[in-house]
Write a protein that holds these residues in place. Structure first.
Motif, PDB file in Angstrom:
ATOM      1  N   ILE A   1      59.917  30.115 -10.828  1.00 27.80           N
ATOM      2  CA  ILE A   1      59.794  30.070  -9.369  1.00 27.80           C
ATOM      3  C   ILE A   1      60.671  31.156  -8.742  1.00 27.80           C
ATOM      4  CG2 ILE A   1      60.319  28.696  -7.301  1.00 27.80           C
ATOM      5  CD1 ILE A   1      59.399  26.224  -8.953  1.00 27.80           C
ATOM      6  N   ALA A   2      61.901  31.291  -9.219  1.00 30.34           N
ATOM      7  CA  ALA A   2      62.811  32.312  -8.688  1.00 30.34           C
ATOM      8  C   ALA A   2      62.225  33.711  -8.891  1.00 30.34           C
ATOM      9  CB  ALA A   2      64.177  32.203  -9.351  1.00 30.34           C
ATOM     10  N   LEU A   3      61.674  33.977 -10.066  1.00 36.17           N
ATOM     11  CA  LEU A   3      61.081  35.284 -10.336  1.00 36.17           C
ATOM     12  C   LEU A   3      59.856  35.530  -9.465  1.00 36.17           C
ATOM     13  CD1 LEU A   3      61.370  35.473 -14.223  1.00 36.17           C
ATOM     14  CD2 LEU A   3      62.592  36.868 -12.549  1.00 36.17           C
ATOM     15  N   ARG A   4      59.038  34.503  -9.290  1.00 33.37           N
ATOM     16  CA  ARG A   4      57.823  34.648  -8.469  1.00 33.37           C
ATOM     17  C   ARG A   4      58.196  34.919  -7.017  1.00 33.37           C
ATOM     18  NH1 ARG A   4      52.929  36.338  -7.776  1.00 33.37           N
ATOM     19  NH2 ARG A   4      51.384  34.800  -7.248  1.00 33.37           N
ATOM     20  N   LEU A   5      59.196  34.211  -6.485  1.00 37.91           N
ATOM     21  CA  LEU A   5      59.623  34.451  -5.104  1.00 37.91           C
ATOM     22  C   LEU A   5      60.221  35.847  -4.951  1.00 37.91           C
ATOM     23  CD1 LEU A   5      61.133  30.990  -4.133  1.00 37.91           C
ATOM     24  CD2 LEU A   5      59.017  32.022  -3.272  1.00 37.91           C
TER      25      LEU A   5
ATOM     26  N   LEU B   1      47.213  31.561  -0.660  1.00 40.31           N
ATOM     27  CA  LEU B   1      48.654  31.582  -0.937  1.00 40.31           C
ATOM     28  C   LEU B   1      48.881  31.809  -2.425  1.00 40.31           C
ATOM     29  CD1 LEU B   1      49.748  28.476   1.152  1.00 40.31           C
ATOM     30  CD2 LEU B   1      50.315  30.861   1.633  1.00 40.31           C
ATOM     31  N   PRO B   2      50.004  32.453  -2.777  1.00 38.14           N
ATOM     32  CA  PRO B   2      50.343  32.616  -4.191  1.00 38.14           C
ATOM     33  C   PRO B   2      50.503  31.248  -4.860  1.00 38.14           C
ATOM     34  CG  PRO B   2      51.714  34.029  -2.825  1.00 38.14           C
ATOM     35  CD  PRO B   2      50.975  33.106  -1.895  1.00 38.14           C
ATOM     36  N   LEU B   3      50.041  31.155  -6.103  1.00 39.90           N
ATOM     37  CA  LEU B   3      50.079  29.912  -6.877  1.00 39.90           C
ATOM     38  C   LEU B   3      50.789  30.148  -8.191  1.00 39.90           C
ATOM     39  CD1 LEU B   3      49.039  26.972  -7.482  1.00 39.90           C
ATOM     40  CD2 LEU B   3      47.014  28.072  -8.486  1.00 39.90           C
ATOM     41  N   MET B   4      51.612  29.176  -8.573  1.00 34.51           N
ATOM     42  CA  MET B   4      52.252  29.163  -9.878  1.00 34.51           C
ATOM     43  C   MET B   4      51.987  27.810 -10.512  1.00 34.51           C
ATOM     44  SD  MET B   4      56.206  29.550 -10.888  1.00 34.51           S
ATOM     45  CE  MET B   4      56.392  27.900 -11.540  1.00 34.51           C
ATOM     46  N   LYS B   5      51.591  27.794 -11.767  1.00 31.85           N
ATOM     47  CA  LYS B   5      51.328  26.530 -12.459  1.00 31.85           C
ATOM     48  C   LYS B   5      52.423  26.265 -13.482  1.00 31.85           C
ATOM     49  CE  LYS B   5      46.359  26.790 -11.875  1.00 31.85           C
ATOM     50  NZ  LYS B   5      45.041  26.750 -12.520  1.00 31.85           N
ATOM     51  N   ALA B   6      52.793  24.997 -13.601  1.00 34.03           N
ATOM     52  CA  ALA B   6      53.785  24.578 -14.586  1.00 34.03           C
ATOM     53  C   ALA B   6      53.247  23.350 -15.303  1.00 34.03           C
ATOM     54  CB  ALA B   6      55.109  24.261 -13.914  1.00 34.03           C
ATOM     55  N   ALA B   7      53.349  23.342 -16.607  1.00 31.94           N
ATOM     56  CA  ALA B   7      52.802  22.265 -17.423  1.00 31.94           C
ATOM     57  C   ALA B   7      53.676  21.021 -17.398  1.00 31.94           C
ATOM     58  CB  ALA B   7      52.648  22.739 -18.864  1.00 31.94           C
ATOM     59  N   ALA B   8      53.048  19.877 -17.588  1.00 36.26           N
ATOM     60  CA  ALA B   8      53.791  18.633 -17.770  1.00 36.26           C
ATOM     61  C   ALA B   8      54.654  18.796 -19.017  1.00 36.26           C
ATOM     62  CB  ALA B   8      52.830  17.462 -17.940  1.00 36.26           C
ATOM     63  N   GLY B   9      55.908  18.402 -18.927  1.00 38.43           N
ATOM     64  CA  GLY B   9      56.804  18.492 -20.067  1.00 38.43           C
ATOM     65  C   GLY B   9      57.463  19.844 -20.247  1.00 38.43           C
ATOM     66  N   GLU B  10      57.094  20.827 -19.419  1.00 34.71           N
ATOM     67  CA  GLU B  10      57.750  22.142 -19.498  1.00 34.71           C
ATOM     68  C   GLU B  10      59.189  21.968 -19.035  1.00 34.71           C
ATOM     69  OE1 GLU B  10      56.841  26.707 -17.996  1.00 34.71           O
ATOM     70  OE2 GLU B  10      55.394  25.130 -17.636  1.00 34.71           O
ATOM     71  N   PRO B  11      60.159  22.560 -19.711  1.00 39.46           N
ATOM     72  CA  PRO B  11      61.556  22.394 -19.303  1.00 39.46           C
ATOM     73  C   PRO B  11      61.770  22.812 -17.849  1.00 39.46           C
ATOM     74  CG  PRO B  11      61.410  23.477 -21.438  1.00 39.46           C
ATOM     75  CD  PRO B  11      60.013  23.390 -20.894  1.00 39.46           C
ATOM     76  N   VAL B  12      62.435  21.959 -17.081  1.00 39.95           N
ATOM     77  CA  VAL B  12      62.636  22.198 -15.659  1.00 39.95           C
ATOM     78  C   VAL B  12      63.391  23.505 -15.425  1.00 39.95           C
ATOM     79  CG1 VAL B  12      63.733  21.310 -13.575  1.00 39.95           C
ATOM     80  CG2 VAL B  12      62.459  19.771 -15.048  1.00 39.95           C
ATOM     81  N   ALA B  13      64.355  23.829 -16.271  1.00 38.89           N
ATOM     82  CA  ALA B  13      65.101  25.080 -16.097  1.00 38.89           C
ATOM     83  C   ALA B  13      64.164  26.283 -16.191  1.00 38.89           C
ATOM     84  CB  ALA B  13      66.208  25.185 -17.138  1.00 38.89           C
ATOM     85  N   LEU B  14      63.185  26.220 -17.079  1.00 40.84           N
ATOM     86  CA  LEU B  14      62.220  27.304 -17.215  1.00 40.84           C
ATOM     87  C   LEU B  14      61.348  27.397 -15.967  1.00 40.84           C
ATOM     88  CD1 LEU B  14      60.903  29.522 -18.871  1.00 40.84           C
ATOM     89  CD2 LEU B  14      59.505  27.764 -19.983  1.00 40.84           C
TER      90      LEU B  14
END
Length: 163
Positions: free
Chosen positions: A148-152, A130-143
């Motif tokens: 996620i929207a762009l990846r979908l 499955l496609p995977l996207m990683k997001a760092a701890a502390g990364e702004p939720v809006a970003l």
């Protein structure tokens, strides 16, 4: 003579949150307290606020099975229809019984690679890639929501038939 029955599918429960955005199932994995529920709540609210279909599938414990080479996600029966909000406990949410997973988000880990290699953009879930996207701890939720929207959107274009 009766038709042969398909073997029972084994359900594996994982610590994650899962939502349905349109037809896309998004599984958000991460450690306790990383903000999985908050991220999913914001994604659902943003989609619904712009007239798009969005629902919770489950929070905290997600049951995964494979059917026809696709991973299906369901809520744990004991907590179906509820999401946990820190400081409030479980609250009722609008939810779907199941969704086909389209994207896995690993939320709250270390920073993702600036230019990820192909093997960093795919994960295996119950033997299905499955496609995977990683997001760092502390990364702004809006970003994270925008990513996620762009990846979908990118995944939807790949799945669309050629004109």
């Amino acid at each position: 003579m009766s038709a042969a029955l398909a073997p029972a599918q084994r359900t594996v429960y994982v610590h994650a949150s899962c939502i349905c955005l349109g037809e896309a199932g998004v599984l958000v994995r991460g450690p306790s307290g990383s903000g999985k529920s908050a991220l999913c709540s914001l994604l659902v609210a943003e989609a619904q606020g712009t007239g798009r279909f969005a629902r919770w599938v489950g929070d905290d414990r997600i049951g995964l099975t494979v059917h026809g080479g696709r991973v299906l996600a369901r809520p744990h029966p004991a907590i179906a229809g509820r999401a946990e909000w820190r400081g409030l406990g479980p609250v009722p949410v609008r939810w779907e019984e199941a969704v086909r997973l389209s994207l896995v988000v690993d939320f709250g880990g270390g920073p993702p690679s600036r230019l990820p290699e192909d093997d960093e953009t795919v994960t295996e879930v119950l033997g299905v890639c499955l496609p995977l996207m990683k997001a760092a701890a502390g990364e702004p939720v809006a970003l994270v929501m925008a990513k996620i929207a762009l990846r979908l959107q990118e995944l939807g274009k790949k799945a669309a038939p050629e004109a």
